[in-house]
Design an enzyme around this catalytic site. Structure first.
Site, PDB file in Angstrom:
ATOM      1  N   LYS A 118       0.862  -1.187   0.000  1.00 31.35           N
ATOM      2  CA  LYS A 118       0.000   0.000   0.000  1.00 31.35           C
ATOM      3  C   LYS A 118       0.892   1.228   0.000  1.00 31.35           C
ATOM      4  CE  LYS A 118      -4.431   0.738  -0.098  1.00 31.35           C
ATOM      5  NZ  LYS A 118      -5.391  -0.054  -0.844  1.00 31.35           N
ATOM      6  N   GLY A 119       0.358   2.306  -0.532  1.00 32.04           N
ATOM      7  CA  GLY A 119       1.120   3.552  -0.558  1.00 32.04           C
ATOM      8  C   GLY A 119       0.231   4.735  -0.258  1.00 32.04           C
TER       9      GLY A 119
END
Length: 428
Positions: A118-119
């Site tokens: 995830k970012g």
């Protein structure tokens, strides 16, 4: 059917329970049921990699502003990591870590060869120009050029991002590597190698999960009613597709409020109204405004929380009347609400199963990009529906076998797949 516009999901509440702790409490229960050994538990508990970057961006006023961004790779034992990028002022590292782990379990549950990532970037995209967002996106891509890659880590859109941002990311990565690399990112515009069926994929997975669950409960779609919290991409598509199956949608809500019609809302009209009024349902004549908090406890058979995290808590779980909850959002039910819901005998199709239609079709997009070959919409839909149905059945059978709720069963299925892969691959 009215066309859908790109919708920016409302930001998550800051005062919610820690999403990482919520995820870990469920992980711990599932690990115990499986009798997971301590070594594998310790490997799966922590993310493989956490990257924090600072991105200097020249703003339209000529000043340079530095944005903080994150990318967390939770696990890559099943394949390259996969996960969205959020642009939101409330992004924080614990949230990104929780969402990265969720992606690992989500991919494992639907049996696709990806790990979780995830970012996010701490910013408020609603106050930024397209040029500022583009420069920030390209800066983020450049900062993570050694992390991203078609066989390493494949980002996708999330809250506050969409096909436009993915196009910029693909372009920047491609320029940096001296070759066009469409498979580095999914959720791209169709002309750039995006997949047919991607826009509606998550909402469609919610519909497939809901129908499978209703069948187990002995209920017919034409005889049940539903309330849908969140009328963005996921919620509106879930509403359209459930409505097509004969489900009466009595309540919907968006950032402007909640709306009720005991006789059923005309969903096509609601979407046409939303698209004509800046993505908001405010003033829609086909339903009466209601208190948004009351939507979750309204008198319906099916509840679809498709907005943000932690909306079903220990404070309102006692009052839920629905027989079935299908989680369109990530983490809409806090861990403290689980025992109350289980005691009430409500069936829950958990987020890591119910909303994995999106990552499934993202996987199809990646496969098509790698093959250099486009699939038809029928092929995408048929394959996605089959994957969702198979995953639901596997989780349901696991819940029956261990006499555990569907949520814990989904974690058991996912953790078992990842743990077994570690055992075969070895290497510690």
């Amino acid at each position: 059917m009215a066309a859908h516009t790109v919708y920016k999901e409302p930001a998550p509440k800051v005062d919610r329970e820690n999403p990482l702790e919520s995820m870990m409490s469920r992980f711990n229960i599932a690990a115990e049921i499986l009798g997971l050994d301590e070594e594998t538990y310790n490997v799966l508990k922590a993310p493989d990699k956490q990257v924090i970057v600072h991105i200097p961006v020249t703003m339209d006023n000529g000043k340079i502003r530095v944005f903080e961004g994150y990318r967390v790779i939770h696990n890559t034992i099943l394949g390259p990591s996969k996960g969205g990028i959020r642009y939101d002022k409330n992004v924080h590292l614990d949230e990104v870590k929780a969402l990265a782990a969720w992606m690992t379990w989500k991919c494992a549950v639907v049996d696709i060869p990806y790990g979780g990532a995830k970012g996010g970037i701490i910013c408020d995209p609603t106050t930024m120009s397209a040029g500022e967002i583009e420069r920030m996106t390209r800066g983020y891509t450049l900062a993570l050029k050694d992390i991203f890659g078609p066989d390493r880590d494949i980002p996708a859109p999330d809250m506050g991002t969409g096909p436009r941002e993915m196009a910029w990311l693909m372009d920047e990565f491609s320029k940096t590597n001296g070759m066009t690399s469409p498979a580095v990112v999914t959720g791209k515009p169709l002309v750039m190698g995006g997949s047919l069926g991607r826009t509606e994929a998550t909402g469609r997975g919610v519909m497939v999960s809901a129908l499978a669950a209703l069948k187990k409960l002995g209920l017919k779609p034409t005889e049940v009613s539903a309330a849908i919290q969140g009328f963005g991409n996921v919620g509106s598509w879930a509403a359209v597709l459930l409505h097509e199956q004969g489900v009466k949608i009595k309540a919907v809500s968006d950032i402007s409020g909640a709306y009720w019609n005991a006789d059923g809302i005309n969903i096509d009209e609601a979407i046409a109204y939303k698209n004509a009024h800046n993505g908001r349902l405010e003033g829609f004549a086909g339903a009466t405004p209601m208190n948004p908090d009351d939507l979750l406890t309204s008198d319906v058979d099916v509840l679809v929380p498709a907005a943000v995290e932690d909306v079903i808590t220990e404070h309102n779980a006692h009052d839920i009347k629905a027989k079935l909850i299908v989680e369109g959002a990530n983490g809409p039910t806090s861990a403290s609400a689980d025992p109350i819901i289980n005691e009430k005998g409500i069936m829950v199709v958990p987020d890591i199963l119910a909303n994995s239609g999106g990552v499934t079709v993202s996987y199809f997009e990646w496969v098509q990009n790698k093959q250099g070959f486009k699939w038809t919409l029928e092929m995408v839909t048929e394959r996605a529906d089959r994957i969702m149905s198979d995953a639901f059945e596997k989780v349901y059978q696991t819940s029956q076998k261990y006499k555990i709720p569907m949520r814990i069963a989904a974690y058991v299925v996912a953790i078992d797949k990842v743990a077994q892969t570690y055992k075969y691959r070895g290497g510690f």
